[in-house]
Structure formats: C-alpha cells, structure tokens
Enzyme design. Sequence first.
Site, mmCIF file in Angstrom:
data_model
loop_
_atom_site.group_PDB
_atom_site.id
_atom_site.type_symbol
_atom_site.label_atom_id
_atom_site.label_comp_id
_atom_site.label_asym_id
_atom_site.label_seq_id
_atom_site.Cartn_x
_atom_site.Cartn_y
_atom_site.Cartn_z
ATOM 1 N N CYS A 177 12.444 -13.020 -13.413
ATOM 2 C CA CYS A 177 11.301 -12.078 -12.697
ATOM 3 C C CYS A 177 11.477 -12.363 -11.294
ATOM 4 O O CYS A 177 11.031 -11.214 -10.622
ATOM 5 C CB CYS A 177 9.783 -12.318 -13.192
ATOM 6 N N HIS B 158 4.538 -15.523 -13.358
ATOM 7 C CA HIS B 158 5.153 -14.076 -13.205
ATOM 8 C C HIS B 158 5.110 -13.445 -11.895
ATOM 9 O O HIS B 158 4.081 -13.294 -11.455
ATOM 10 C CB HIS B 158 4.738 -13.210 -14.387
ATOM 11 N N ASP C 187 6.666 -4.048 -12.416
ATOM 12 C CA ASP C 187 6.806 -5.158 -13.185
ATOM 13 C C ASP C 187 7.652 -5.035 -14.288
ATOM 14 O O ASP C 187 7.780 -4.150 -15.281
ATOM 15 C CB ASP C 187 5.232 -5.345 -13.940
ATOM 16 N N GLN D 17 13.124 -6.177 -17.064
ATOM 17 C CA GLN D 17 13.797 -7.695 -17.038
ATOM 18 C C GLN D 17 13.956 -8.083 -18.623
ATOM 19 O O GLN D 17 13.133 -8.081 -19.303
ATOM 20 C CB GLN D 17 12.479 -8.631 -16.438
#
Length: 234
Positions: A100, A172, A187, A94
Amino acid sequence: MSNTEKKVPRWLPLESNPEVMTKFMHNLGMSPAWTFTDVFGLEPELLAMLPGPTAALLFLFPITKKVEQFDTERLEKIGKDGQTVSPDVYFMKQTVGNACGTVGLFHAVLNTQNKIPLENSLKQFAEETKSMSADERAAFLAESDIISSAHHESAQEGQTEAPQINEHVNNHFISLIHKNGALYEMDGRKEFPINHGPTSDATFLNDAAKLCKEFMQRDADELNFTIVALCKAD
C-alpha cells in the site's frame, strides 16, 4: 490452498518515512525538485510550514472495525447515488500484500505529472500502463522486478526494523490528490477513486487536511496516524 490457486505475492511494508519515500521515488525517476515531508499538524499555521506548493498528501491509518464499517456504508452510498470521476485520474488496485505504501506513492506521483516531471522507471511505468485498467496496472506492478526490488530496498532503510514479510500489518496508506478541480481519495483496496468534492491548487492543502481530520474521527479511540506531503523543495 489447492494447486490451482495462485499465491498472493507479498512485499515488506514500507515505513512512513519521508526520507525513505523521497529516495525511493527519486531512484525510480521522480524529479529531484520534489520531496516528501512530514506534516506535523493540520492547523493552518502548521500547514504553512510546509516547503513550497503541495501536490498530494499520503495518509497512514490503522484499519479497525469502525473504519471498515464506515467504508462499507460510504461505498454503499456511492453505489446508490453515484459519483463523477475524471477519466484523467490514474487509479490502480493493490493486489500485492503490504504494497500500500508503494501504491500510495504511485497514486500521488502519477496523478501530478502536470507538475512533477518523471524520468526512467516511473516515466516508463506511466507510459506503459496509461491505457490499462486498474486491475491490469496492479498486475503490471506486481510483475515489475525493478519496482519490487526498489520497494524491498527502501523497506529496509527505515528507522525501525522492518517486519517479517508474512507478518500481519494493520496500518494502511492512501493518497489524497487534486485532479481537474476535484479532491480524490486514492485507496488501492477499493474498486475506484472517491470524489470528495471541489478543490483547486490554491485550496487543495487545506481541503485535504480537513478530509484527514474527518478520517481521524471515524475511530476516536485511535491516535496512530501519520501524514506525509509531496511538496516542491525549497
């Protein structure tokens, strides 16, 4: 900032709203047979209320000092001990601020193409980025007018007023997926996926729910968590 530094692009934050997420992904080409839905609890009787099989979970949590410290220690352990990551896992970084939510949705959908047919923009994105690195995929996403426009439209469709584009957002999104017999944490802030051990289609939902509980315990003072499941519609 000097003239030679490149300004980091920012998008509006995406609300953790299953209807918005579903419309967003359907518009980009996810099969209409699949949908996002709220997870109201992590106990077996509540998980059993989800429609159809579950392909992925999205977990929204606040980034606190305790969470950051936990992640630092965990990544140091992986750096020391190593881990196995299947080459079939689709991972992207990201690099766009507040993206996100979209990165999490892409991680969920692009890692379940064996279950969820893709068309149009999603299929094209998957094909064009298949052989790219995680950083190259991030750059490709940032430069996609189609996806950034769709994200911006979806970010304004939530039940709450969208924050300003430069407003600091502390929550997030990550995704939890099953790939080739393992449970992965996806992630985009990290350099790589994290392998959390064996799972299967039959046990994925309960295994992922257990992992969510562990994540919640990282900071016992926080209660602001949201979980959304990617499920086959009834």
